[in-house]
Design an enzyme around this catalytic site. Structure first.
Site, PDB file in Angstrom:
ATOM      1  N   LYS A 243       1.100  -0.952   0.419  1.00 58.53           N
ATOM      2  CA  LYS A 243      -0.241  -0.017  -0.189  1.00 58.53           C
ATOM      3  C   LYS A 243       1.052   1.940   0.066  1.00 58.53           C
ATOM      4  O   LYS A 243       0.321   2.232  -0.122  1.00 58.53           O
ATOM      5  CB  LYS A 243      -0.797   0.311   0.994  1.00 58.53           C
ATOM      6  CG  LYS A 243      -1.373  -1.021   1.023  1.00 58.53           C
ATOM      7  CD  LYS A 243      -3.232  -0.964   0.848  1.00 58.53           C
ATOM      8  CE  LYS A 243      -3.801  -1.649   0.891  1.00 58.53           C
ATOM      9  NZ  LYS A 243      -5.462  -1.716   1.108  1.00 58.53           N
ATOM     10  N   ASP A 246       1.153   4.226  -3.411  1.00 64.75           N
ATOM     11  CA  ASP A 246       0.375   3.539  -4.818  1.00 64.75           C
ATOM     12  C   ASP A 246      -0.472   5.108  -5.008  1.00 64.75           C
ATOM     13  O   ASP A 246      -1.341   4.817  -5.431  1.00 64.75           O
ATOM     14  CB  ASP A 246      -0.233   2.427  -4.178  1.00 64.75           C
ATOM     15  CG  ASP A 246      -1.598   2.993  -2.977  1.00 64.75           C
ATOM     16  OD1 ASP A 246      -1.185   4.095  -1.895  1.00 64.75           O
ATOM     17  OD2 ASP A 246      -2.053   2.374  -2.055  1.00 64.75           O
ATOM     18  N   ASP A 250      -2.302   6.520   2.548  1.00 60.05           N
ATOM     19  CA  ASP A 250      -3.742   4.856   3.733  1.00 60.05           C
ATOM     20  C   ASP A 250      -3.135   5.821   4.857  1.00 60.05           C
ATOM     21  O   ASP A 250      -3.935   5.037   5.884  1.00 60.05           O
ATOM     22  CB  ASP A 250      -2.458   3.415   3.254  1.00 60.05           C
ATOM     23  CG  ASP A 250      -2.947   3.247   2.373  1.00 60.05           C
ATOM     24  OD1 ASP A 250      -4.382   2.585   1.627  1.00 60.05           O
ATOM     25  OD2 ASP A 250      -3.314   3.276   1.102  1.00 60.05           O
ATOM     26  N   ASP A 256       3.562   7.361   3.933  1.00 60.85           N
ATOM     27  CA  ASP A 256       3.365   6.447   2.369  1.00 60.85           C
ATOM     28  C   ASP A 256       3.831   6.712   1.505  1.00 60.85           C
ATOM     29  O   ASP A 256       4.306   6.068   0.454  1.00 60.85           O
ATOM     30  CB  ASP A 256       2.540   5.285   3.117  1.00 60.85           C
ATOM     31  CG  ASP A 256       1.109   5.926   2.882  1.00 60.85           C
ATOM     32  OD1 ASP A 256       0.720   6.438   2.625  1.00 60.85           O
ATOM     33  OD2 ASP A 256      -0.472   4.696   1.790  1.00 60.85           O
ATOM     34  N   TYR A 280      -5.011  13.051  -9.551  1.00 58.69           N
ATOM     35  CA  TYR A 280      -4.746  14.682  -9.515  1.00 58.69           C
ATOM     36  C   TYR A 280      -4.302  15.100 -10.397  1.00 58.69           C
ATOM     37  O   TYR A 280      -3.583  16.553 -10.288  1.00 58.69           O
ATOM     38  CB  TYR A 280      -3.762  14.502  -8.159  1.00 58.69           C
ATOM     39  CG  TYR A 280      -4.873  14.498  -6.789  1.00 58.69           C
ATOM     40  CD1 TYR A 280      -6.184  14.164  -6.401  1.00 58.69           C
ATOM     41  CD2 TYR A 280      -3.849  15.123  -5.425  1.00 58.69           C
ATOM     42  CE1 TYR A 280      -6.740  14.084  -5.867  1.00 58.69           C
ATOM     43  CE2 TYR A 280      -4.522  14.471  -4.756  1.00 58.69           C
ATOM     44  CZ  TYR A 280      -6.168  14.328  -4.492  1.00 58.69           C
ATOM     45  OH  TYR A 280      -6.396  14.094  -3.421  1.00 58.69           O
ATOM     46  N   ASN A 283      -6.142  18.411 -12.946  1.00 62.83           N
ATOM     47  CA  ASN A 283      -6.934  18.620 -12.325  1.00 62.83           C
ATOM     48  C   ASN A 283      -7.059  20.544 -11.950  1.00 62.83           C
ATOM     49  O   ASN A 283      -8.046  20.323 -11.257  1.00 62.83           O
ATOM     50  CB  ASN A 283      -7.110  17.839 -11.419  1.00 62.83           C
ATOM     51  CG  ASN A 283      -6.131  17.796 -10.472  1.00 62.83           C
ATOM     52  OD1 ASN A 283      -5.610  18.829 -10.721  1.00 62.83           O
ATOM     53  ND2 ASN A 283      -7.072  18.101  -8.730  1.00 62.83           N
ATOM     54  N   GLU A 285      -5.123  21.995 -10.702  1.00 63.31           N
ATOM     55  CA  GLU A 285      -4.305  22.232  -9.514  1.00 63.31           C
ATOM     56  C   GLU A 285      -3.378  21.823  -9.201  1.00 63.31           C
ATOM     57  O   GLU A 285      -2.927  20.246  -8.787  1.00 63.31           O
ATOM     58  CB  GLU A 285      -5.186  21.978  -7.618  1.00 63.31           C
ATOM     59  CG  GLU A 285      -4.616  22.213  -6.798  1.00 63.31           C
ATOM     60  CD  GLU A 285      -5.318  21.756  -5.982  1.00 63.31           C
ATOM     61  OE1 GLU A 285      -6.056  21.267  -5.568  1.00 63.31           O
ATOM     62  OE2 GLU A 285      -5.373  22.125  -4.359  1.00 63.31           O
ATOM     63  N   ASP A 287      -0.211  20.118  -7.472  1.00 64.75           N
ATOM     64  CA  ASP A 287       0.035  18.837  -6.677  1.00 64.75           C
ATOM     65  C   ASP A 287       1.618  18.656  -6.393  1.00 64.75           C
ATOM     66  O   ASP A 287       1.777  18.498  -5.133  1.00 64.75           O
ATOM     67  CB  ASP A 287      -0.821  17.429  -6.806  1.00 64.75           C
ATOM     68  CG  ASP A 287      -2.070  18.168  -6.502  1.00 64.75           C
ATOM     69  OD1 ASP A 287      -2.983  18.192  -5.523  1.00 64.75           O
ATOM     70  OD2 ASP A 287      -2.936  17.503  -7.669  1.00 64.75           O
ATOM     71  N   HIS A 384      32.672  33.948   0.585  1.00 66.08           N
ATOM     72  CA  HIS A 384      34.185  34.393   0.315  1.00 66.08           C
ATOM     73  C   HIS A 384      34.502  35.565  -0.452  1.00 66.08           C
ATOM     74  O   HIS A 384      35.268  36.237  -0.756  1.00 66.08           O
ATOM     75  CB  HIS A 384      34.802  33.557   0.169  1.00 66.08           C
ATOM     76  CG  HIS A 384      34.329  32.462  -1.946  1.00 66.08           C
ATOM     77  ND1 HIS A 384      33.573  31.692  -2.249  1.00 66.08           N
ATOM     78  CD2 HIS A 384      35.028  33.011  -2.461  1.00 66.08           C
ATOM     79  CE1 HIS A 384      33.999  31.533  -3.519  1.00 66.08           C
ATOM     80  NE2 HIS A 384      35.425  32.670  -3.537  1.00 66.08           N
ATOM     81  N   ASP A 432      29.061  28.848   2.482  1.00 71.69           N
ATOM     82  CA  ASP A 432      29.805  30.157   1.903  1.00 71.69           C
ATOM     83  C   ASP A 432      28.502  30.491   0.969  1.00 71.69           C
ATOM     84  O   ASP A 432      27.682  30.648  -0.447  1.00 71.69           O
ATOM     85  CB  ASP A 432      30.806  30.209   0.271  1.00 71.69           C
ATOM     86  CG  ASP A 432      31.120  30.466  -0.012  1.00 71.69           C
ATOM     87  OD1 ASP A 432      31.000  31.751   0.150  1.00 71.69           O
ATOM     88  OD2 ASP A 432      31.817  30.295  -1.254  1.00 71.69           O
ATOM     89  N   SER A 528      32.812  32.693  -8.913  1.00 68.60           N
ATOM     90  CA  SER A 528      32.372  32.741  -7.907  1.00 68.60           C
ATOM     91  C   SER A 528      31.443  33.859  -7.114  1.00 68.60           C
ATOM     92  O   SER A 528      31.062  34.736  -8.405  1.00 68.60           O
ATOM     93  CB  SER A 528      33.517  33.404  -6.460  1.00 68.60           C
ATOM     94  OG  SER A 528      34.190  32.307  -6.714  1.00 68.60           O
TER      95      SER A 528
END
Ligand code: NAG
Ligand code: NAG
Ligand code: NAG
Ligand code: NAG
Ligand code: NAG
Ligand code: NAG
Ligand code: NAG
Length: 586
Positions: A243, A246, A250, A256, A280, A283, A285, A287, A384, A432, A528
């Site tokens: 699970k 997936d 859960d 998970d 999702y 959709n 939005e 995520d 630096h 740095d 740098s």
């Protein structure tokens, strides 16, 4: 070794090989064990977006104070009968004082608020889910067809079982079945992070016939962990290993789904290693913090909704609406008029506007270092490169391309203040990183840099991954130590773990490595403080690294080392103000 050989040979010859190898045998390999040690949950904003009534502080979602909510929005009557000017204010107060959700002593009447209990119980922790409108006596049941572990977790939390549900099935003896008209059952849809069912959306659909009633077995201290192949959630609950990863929450705390090398079918893997449900994707939005669930969406048609009657306000719509009211930050998006020239690769000269965040830091007569414009009056550079005491000697040159023949867009700014990281170590180059604040012109409120565009500041170390291509730029020296007068840039790959090149001098959390296989593109002396910029899937540019150190420019076994900017998000926001750099969850 022999076995490995055989497997490889099979794999080359059988296209089925991939299918078989991702089934039962390699369950645990989907999970990234090292990532699990961080104990990420739904409150870990390095992995997920916070709720819009929360904000991300030092990697954790914390409750916003009501005044930090957007002003816009319509007034709401909460489930406990209280009036709030906006849904965000209600949620922020409930977030701060969760117990207030249960004080049903308000006076306003909102659209339905459901109270949950269990019937036909075997124990206090398991039974058929019964709901009742708070101000009515009539009780009703929940239809089984749309009931999942997502809703079951919320129901159990509502009933006081903090670890959520163990299962959505159980053996319940419905003793007076004849009296139950299951066509009357209601549907409930949760996001999975709610703590009461009243925060979910209830609907009624026009369906005929027997539907089956939703039941639940809540997780308790006495629940025995699954014998083998189990995954332990951060909240302590055990779930079946299969699970994990997936796309379904859960655990109830999302733990998970947050450390996944692969995702099982039915789910989508965000580049950040998070599995989200397939629905999702596309959709509307975002995520994934990496934004990859909302690209290439042309093929996704919106599914026609069944005819439904809303019994409560649509909580999900309310949540999305708050998001639309949050301020949007503009950074990392280049002026489109320059976009066409972008495909040059490899130590090429830059044109005006190609790197609109790049600045040069001039100390006396020479350009000693680069810097990165991050908005407002602020320049990010390497510690630096600068000294606090020399602030008034520095000049920041913006929109510069060639410093022998300066272009007309060039602006020269003076420096008001230099801030060096308090834990900067000049011996090891740890931390740095430094900030320069440019002086505003008198009678101006803001620094005005019409040809500069800020690079976005990354807030999570999971936004980019090893092997991602990024761009390093500067006026630094060539490999043969030849001086360079015009801005150059090149494409490099992020390198996962640089310990193998610089053993005890490389600090993984604070530093980032990048280079090319042959070392042909690299940062060198004089670069740098300049940017290592990575572009996300939506072409938004982030300052992922600050050129820090490296040995023997341009040799493959000595890749360039950069300050890992994501590690310093809170330090930067502390000095420049959150609103300037927070794209999300301000
Ligand atoms: C509801 O109860 C809380 C806590 O007992 C109290 O502070 C609040 O004033 C009450 N509200 C109303 C409208 O009675
Ligand atoms: C909700 O249900 C519980 C258990 O049945 C009950 O004790 C409580 O009073 C109910 N609350 C309301 C507001 O009806
Ligand atoms: C918020 O409300 C103000 C004033 O009513 C309006 O001008 C603004 O456009 C609104 N913002 C959004 C994001 O809807
Ligand atoms: C810098 O790091 C070195 C090596 O760890 C240590 O000996 C030294 O004390 C550190 N210097 C500062 C200023 O922290
Ligand atoms: C973007 O390009 C347009 C047209 O070339 C120019 O007018 C505008 O000032 C540019 N904006 C920035 C921020 O460079
Ligand atoms: C990087 O390499 C070092 C030493 O080889 C090791 O200790 C560390 O765990 C590695 N990190 C990762 C993320 O693999
Ligand atoms: C990003 O830029 C590339 C190259 O210019 C372009 O092909 C792609 O469509 C852009 N992606 C988005 C999401 O704008």
């Amino acid at each position: 070794m022999k076995c490995i050989h055989i497997v490889l040979l099979l794999c080359f010859h059988l296209s089925l090989c991939k299918l078989t190898s991702t089934s039962d045998t390699s369950q645990e390999d989907l999970v990234d064990k090292k990532c699990l040690m961080n104990k990420y949950t739904h409150l870990s904003c390095n992995k997920v977006f916070c709720q819009p009534w929360q904000r991300c502080i030092e990697g954790t979602c914390v409750c916003k104070l009501p005044y930090q909510c957007p002003k816009n929005g319509t007034s709401v009557c909460s489930t406990n009968g209280k009036n709030y000017p906006t849904y965000c204010k209600q949620k922020s107060l409930e977030c701060i004082r969760p117990e207030s959700k249960f004080l049903h002593n308000g006076t306003c009447r909102g659209k339905g608020s459901f109270n949950v209990s269990l019937k036909y119980k075997n124990k206090d922790s398991e039974g058929i889910v019964e709901v009742k409108l708070v101000d009515q006596d009539k009780k009703t049941f929940i239809c089984k067809s749309t009931w999942s572990i997502t809703e079951a977790n919320v129901a159990c939390r509502d009933l006081g079982f903090q670890q959520g549900a163990f299962d959505t099935h159980g053996r319940f003896y419905i003793t007076d079945e004849l009296h139950i008209n299951s066509a009357d059952c209601v549907h409930v849809r949760c996001r999975g992070l709610e703590t009461t069912l009243a925060e979910c959306t209830f609907t009624k659909r026009r369906t005929k016939g027997y539907q089956g009633l939703a039941g639940v077995v809540c997780y308790t201290q006495d629940t025995a962990p699954p014998e083998k192949e189990s995954f332990q959630c951060v909240n302590g609950k055990y779930i079946l290993q299969k699970k994990a990863c997936d796309g379904v929450n859960d655990c109830g705390d999302l733990s998970d789904e947050l450390c996944c090398k692969e995702c099982r079918s039915g789910s989508f893997r965000c580049k950040s290693g998070v599995c989200i449900p397939n629905q999702y994707k596309c959709n509307g939005e975002v995520d994934c913090i990496t934004g990859d669930d909302e690209v290439n969406c042309e093929d996704f048609a919106t599914v026609a909704q069944e005819e439904t009657e809303m019994l409560t306000a649509d909580m999900d719509a309310e949540r999305k609406q708050i998001k639309s009211f949050l301020p949007k930050l503009s950074c990392g998006i280049k002026n489109s008029s320059h976009a066409r020239r972008k495909r040059v690769v490899g130590g090429k000269p830059a044109g005006v506007g190609d790197l609109p965040w790049q600045v040069a830091i001039k100390d006396g007569k020479e350009i000693k270092c680069g810097g990165i414009y991050i908005g407002g009056c602020w320049i990010l550079t390497a510690a630096h490169c600068v000294r606090v005491s020399k602030a008034r000697h520095y000049q920041v040159w913006t929109s510069l391309v060639d410093w022998i023949r300066p272009n007309s867009e060039l602006l020269v700014e003076t420096v008001n203040k230099v801030i060096i990281h308090e834990k900067y170590n000049g011996t090891t180059y740890e931390n740095d990183i430094a900030l320069l604040e440019m002086k505003k012109f008198s009678n101006h409120k803001e620094c005005e840099l019409p040809n500069s565009i800020p690079a976005c500041v990354p807030w999570s170390p999971y936004l980019f991954q090893p092997n991602d291509k990024c761009i390093v730029s500067g006026w630094g020296r060539e490999k043969d130590n030849q001086k360079v007068y015009s801005l150059r840039w090149g494409e490099v790959n992020l390198i996962g773990n640089c310990s193998k090149f610089y053993s005890n001098r490389y600090f993984e959390k604070e530093m980032e490595c990048a280079g090319t296989k042959d070392g042909s593109i690299d940062a060198c002396k004089g670069d740098s403080g300049g940017p290592l910029v990575c572009m996300d899937i939506n072409n938004v540019s982030y300052v992922w690294g600050i050129v820090s150190w490296g040995e023997n420019c341009g040799e493959p076994e000595f890749p360039g080392v950069y300050t890992k900017v994501a590690n310093y998000f809170d330090w930067i926001s502390y000095h420049v103000g959150r609103a300037l750099i927070s794209q999300h969850n301000i």
